[in-house]
Design a protein around this motif. Sequence first.
Motif, PDB file in Angstrom:
ATOM      1  N   VAL A   1      35.876  40.678  56.079  1.00  0.00           N
ATOM      2  CA  VAL A   1      35.374  39.670  57.014  1.00  0.00           C
ATOM      3  C   VAL A   1      35.663  38.267  56.495  1.00  0.00           C
ATOM      4  CG1 VAL A   1      33.309  38.745  58.147  1.00  0.00           C
ATOM      5  CG2 VAL A   1      33.570  41.227  57.833  1.00  0.00           C
ATOM      6  N   ARG A   2      35.493  38.048  55.193  1.00  0.00           N
ATOM      7  CA  ARG A   2      35.695  36.710  54.643  1.00  0.00           C
ATOM      8  C   ARG A   2      37.166  36.323  54.711  1.00  0.00           C
ATOM      9  NH1 ARG A   2      36.918  36.468  49.045  1.00  0.00           N
ATOM     10  NH2 ARG A   2      37.121  38.503  48.037  1.00  0.00           N
ATOM     11  N   PRO A   3      37.451  35.019  54.863  1.00  0.00           N
ATOM     12  CA  PRO A   3      38.837  34.576  55.062  1.00  0.00           C
ATOM     13  C   PRO A   3      39.720  34.844  53.835  1.00  0.00           C
ATOM     14  CG  PRO A   3      37.377  32.696  54.705  1.00  0.00           C
ATOM     15  CD  PRO A   3      36.507  33.900  54.873  1.00  0.00           C
ATOM     16  N   ILE A   4      40.707  35.674  54.028  1.00  0.00           N
ATOM     17  CA  ILE A   4      41.706  35.965  53.008  1.00  0.00           C
ATOM     18  C   ILE A   4      42.947  36.479  53.737  1.00  0.00           C
ATOM     19  CG2 ILE A   4      40.721  38.257  52.648  1.00  0.00           C
ATOM     20  CD1 ILE A   4      41.785  38.189  49.795  1.00  0.00           C
ATOM     21  N   SER A   5      44.094  35.983  53.377  1.00  0.00           N
ATOM     22  CA  SER A   5      45.318  36.397  54.059  1.00  0.00           C
ATOM     23  C   SER A   5      45.654  37.837  53.705  1.00  0.00           C
ATOM     24  CB  SER A   5      46.475  35.473  53.676  1.00  0.00           C
ATOM     25  OG  SER A   5      46.822  35.652  52.310  1.00  0.00           O
ATOM     26  N   ARG A   6      46.456  38.450  54.538  1.00  0.00           N
ATOM     27  CA  ARG A   6      46.805  39.854  54.309  1.00  0.00           C
ATOM     28  C   ARG A   6      47.649  40.020  53.051  1.00  0.00           C
ATOM     29  NH1 ARG A   6      47.354  43.639  59.611  1.00  0.00           N
ATOM     30  NH2 ARG A   6      45.372  43.035  60.572  1.00  0.00           N
ATOM     31  N   ILE A   7      48.519  39.092  52.782  1.00  0.00           N
ATOM     32  CA  ILE A   7      49.345  39.209  51.582  1.00  0.00           C
ATOM     33  C   ILE A   7      48.482  39.102  50.331  1.00  0.00           C
ATOM     34  CG2 ILE A   7      49.906  36.740  51.582  1.00  0.00           C
ATOM     35  CD1 ILE A   7      52.147  39.632  50.360  1.00  0.00           C
ATOM     36  N   GLU A   8      47.457  38.241  50.372  1.00  0.00           N
ATOM     37  CA  GLU A   8      46.547  38.109  49.230  1.00  0.00           C
ATOM     38  C   GLU A   8      45.724  39.385  49.044  1.00  0.00           C
ATOM     39  OE1 GLU A   8      45.661  33.291  49.136  1.00  0.00           O
ATOM     40  OE2 GLU A   8      44.500  34.601  50.469  1.00  0.00           O
ATOM     41  N   LEU A   9      45.278  39.967  50.162  1.00  0.00           N
ATOM     42  CA  LEU A   9      44.504  41.213  50.091  1.00  0.00           C
ATOM     43  C   LEU A   9      45.375  42.354  49.564  1.00  0.00           C
ATOM     44  CD1 LEU A   9      41.886  42.742  50.703  1.00  0.00           C
ATOM     45  CD2 LEU A   9      42.695  43.043  53.060  1.00  0.00           C
ATOM     46  N   PHE A  10      46.598  42.431  50.060  1.00  0.00           N
ATOM     47  CA  PHE A  10      47.526  43.474  49.635  1.00  0.00           C
ATOM     48  C   PHE A  10      47.816  43.360  48.140  1.00  0.00           C
ATOM     49  CE2 PHE A  10      51.951  44.898  48.969  1.00  0.00           C
ATOM     50  CZ  PHE A  10      51.860  46.210  49.432  1.00  0.00           C
ATOM     51  N   LEU A  11      48.126  42.169  47.678  1.00  0.00           N
ATOM     52  CA  LEU A  11      48.455  41.971  46.262  1.00  0.00           C
ATOM     53  C   LEU A  11      47.255  42.219  45.356  1.00  0.00           C
ATOM     54  CD1 LEU A  11      50.750  38.803  46.411  1.00  0.00           C
ATOM     55  CD2 LEU A  11      51.431  41.172  45.982  1.00  0.00           C
ATOM     56  N   SER A  12      46.058  41.835  45.811  1.00  0.00           N
ATOM     57  CA  SER A  12      44.873  42.029  44.974  1.00  0.00           C
ATOM     58  C   SER A  12      44.554  43.513  44.800  1.00  0.00           C
ATOM     59  CB  SER A  12      43.671  41.281  45.559  1.00  0.00           C
ATOM     60  OG  SER A  12      43.345  41.767  46.848  1.00  0.00           O
ATOM     61  N   LYS A  13      44.751  44.307  45.842  1.00  0.00           N
ATOM     62  CA  LYS A  13      44.552  45.748  45.722  1.00  0.00           C
ATOM     63  C   LYS A  13      45.575  46.349  44.768  1.00  0.00           C
ATOM     64  CE  LYS A  13      42.469  46.582  50.284  1.00  0.00           C
ATOM     65  NZ  LYS A  13      41.263  47.298  49.813  1.00  0.00           N
ATOM     66  N   LEU A  14      46.809  45.904  44.912  1.00  0.00           N
ATOM     67  CA  LEU A  14      47.877  46.389  44.038  1.00  0.00           C
ATOM     68  C   LEU A  14      47.602  46.032  42.578  1.00  0.00           C
ATOM     69  CD1 LEU A  14      50.929  47.571  44.156  1.00  0.00           C
ATOM     70  CD2 LEU A  14      51.549  45.179  43.872  1.00  0.00           C
ATOM     71  N   LEU A  15      47.189  44.791  42.341  1.00  0.00           N
ATOM     72  CA  LEU A  15      46.932  44.326  40.973  1.00  0.00           C
ATOM     73  C   LEU A  15      45.739  45.045  40.350  1.00  0.00           C
ATOM     74  CD1 LEU A  15      47.529  40.479  41.383  1.00  0.00           C
ATOM     75  CD2 LEU A  15      48.966  42.112  40.146  1.00  0.00           C
ATOM     76  N   SER A  16      44.749  45.389  41.153  1.00  0.00           N
ATOM     77  CA  SER A  16      43.586  46.093  40.610  1.00  0.00           C
ATOM     78  C   SER A  16      43.977  47.488  40.129  1.00  0.00           C
ATOM     79  CB  SER A  16      42.470  46.178  41.657  1.00  0.00           C
ATOM     80  OG  SER A  16      42.851  46.984  42.755  1.00  0.00           O
ATOM     81  N   ILE A  17      44.845  48.173  40.872  1.00  0.00           N
ATOM     82  CA  ILE A  17      45.311  49.492  40.444  1.00  0.00           C
ATOM     83  C   ILE A  17      46.167  49.361  39.189  1.00  0.00           C
ATOM     84  CG2 ILE A  17      46.658  51.528  41.077  1.00  0.00           C
ATOM     85  CD1 ILE A  17      46.007  50.886  44.026  1.00  0.00           C
ATOM     86  N   GLY A  18      47.128  48.425  39.229  1.00  0.00           N
ATOM     87  CA  GLY A  18      47.995  48.219  38.070  1.00  0.00           C
ATOM     88  C   GLY A  18      47.219  47.782  36.847  1.00  0.00           C
ATOM     89  N   GLY A  19      46.189  46.960  37.053  1.00  0.00           N
ATOM     90  CA  GLY A  19      45.370  46.500  35.932  1.00  0.00           C
ATOM     91  C   GLY A  19      44.617  47.638  35.269  1.00  0.00           C
ATOM     92  N   LEU A  20      44.078  48.554  36.075  1.00  0.00           N
ATOM     93  CA  LEU A  20      43.349  49.688  35.503  1.00  0.00           C
ATOM     94  C   LEU A  20      44.286  50.670  34.805  1.00  0.00           C
ATOM     95  CD1 LEU A  20      40.444  50.673  37.932  1.00  0.00           C
ATOM     96  CD2 LEU A  20      40.301  50.039  35.524  1.00  0.00           C
ATOM     97  N   VAL A  21      45.507  50.782  35.298  1.00  0.00           N
ATOM     98  CA  VAL A  21      46.499  51.609  34.610  1.00  0.00           C
ATOM     99  C   VAL A  21      46.787  51.034  33.227  1.00  0.00           C
ATOM    100  CG1 VAL A  21      48.921  52.357  34.627  1.00  0.00           C
ATOM    101  CG2 VAL A  21      47.564  52.485  36.720  1.00  0.00           C
ATOM    102  N   LEU A  22      46.947  49.715  33.162  1.00  0.00           N
ATOM    103  CA  LEU A  22      47.203  49.051  31.879  1.00  0.00           C
ATOM    104  C   LEU A  22      46.006  49.201  30.942  1.00  0.00           C
ATOM    105  CD1 LEU A  22      49.023  47.316  30.098  1.00  0.00           C
ATOM    106  CD2 LEU A  22      48.075  45.284  31.214  1.00  0.00           C
ATOM    107  N   VAL A  23      44.798  49.069  31.469  1.00  0.00           N
ATOM    108  CA  VAL A  23      43.588  49.240  30.658  1.00  0.00           C
ATOM    109  C   VAL A  23      43.539  50.635  30.048  1.00  0.00           C
ATOM    110  CG1 VAL A  23      41.071  49.465  30.792  1.00  0.00           C
ATOM    111  CG2 VAL A  23      42.195  47.483  31.816  1.00  0.00           C
ATOM    112  N   GLN A  24      43.864  51.651  30.836  1.00  0.00           N
ATOM    113  CA  GLN A  24      43.839  53.018  30.318  1.00  0.00           C
ATOM    114  C   GLN A  24      44.887  53.226  29.236  1.00  0.00           C
ATOM    115  OE1 GLN A  24      43.167  56.246  33.363  1.00  0.00           O
ATOM    116  NE2 GLN A  24      43.164  54.499  34.760  1.00  0.00           N
TER     117      GLN A  24
END
Length: 245
Positions: free
Chosen positions: A92-115
Motif C-alpha cells: 500500500v505504501r508508495p514504492i515503485s515496482r522496480i524498487e519492490l522487485f529489487l528489494s525482494k531479490l536482494l533479501s533472498i540474495g542477502g540471506l544466501v550470503l549470510v548462510q
Amino acid sequence: MNTIQANSYNELQKLLAKKVTKLFLFVAVALPVLTKLLVNKLFIIDWMALPAENINLTLLDLFVSLLLPLFIFIAATDLFTGEGERGTLFQVRPISRIELFLSKLLSIGGLVLVQLLLVWLFMLISSALFDKTFDFVAIASSLGAYLVSWVPLMVIVALAVLIALVINSSVLAISGMIVLYLAMVFIPYMVPNILYMLPTAYLDWYMHWLGDVSFRWIIQTVTYLCSAVVLFLSAGYYMFNRKEA
C-alpha cells in the motif's frame, strides 16, 4: 536507494519470521560443527583418511549444490508466488515496482550470503577446535571459496524468481523449480555438450579458483554468469510489472 534498503530490510524480516528460514540458518551453524565432531571425535574410518580441507570443501559443495538452491526455491516462491496468491504482493505504501522487485531479490540474495558466511565461520571455529592439523594460512582461501560461491547462486536466485512469477501456484512453482533444477543437473550426463550452457554447471565455480586461473577463463565465466543474471532478471521484472495490483 534508501527506499530499496528499507524495503529490503522489510522483506528480510518476512523471510526471517518463517520457521523454514530459521531451520536453514540452524543447519548452516550446526552441520559444520557436527561434521567436525563426527570426523575428529568418532572413529569413522572413511572420513578419517580425508584431509581437513577436503572435508570443508565437501560441506561447501553440499550447501551450494543442494541446501542453498532449496532455500532459494522456497524463498522465491514465498515472496513472489505466495504473496501473489494472498494478494499482498504489492504494498500500500508508495514504492515503485522496480524498487519492490529489487528489494525482494536482494533479501533472498542477502540471506544466501549470510548462510554461506555462517557455514564458513562455524567451519573455521570447529576446525580450530577439533582439527589437529588446522592451518591458519588457509583461512583466506577458504573465505574466498565461500564468497565466490555466492555469484553462481545469484543466477539460481534470478531463475527462481522468474519461475515464481510465471507460475501462479506456490505448489506448482516450487515443484517446477525442483524439477528444472534436477533436469539441469542430470541432462548433461546424457548430453555433455550442453553442460556449460546451464547455470548449474557453475555451482562448483569455487573449485576453479583454487588452482591456476586463466584470464580468458575468468572473462568467459563472468560474462556468462552476468549475462544469465541480466536475462533472468529482465524477464522476471517484465512478468512482475505486468501483474495486476
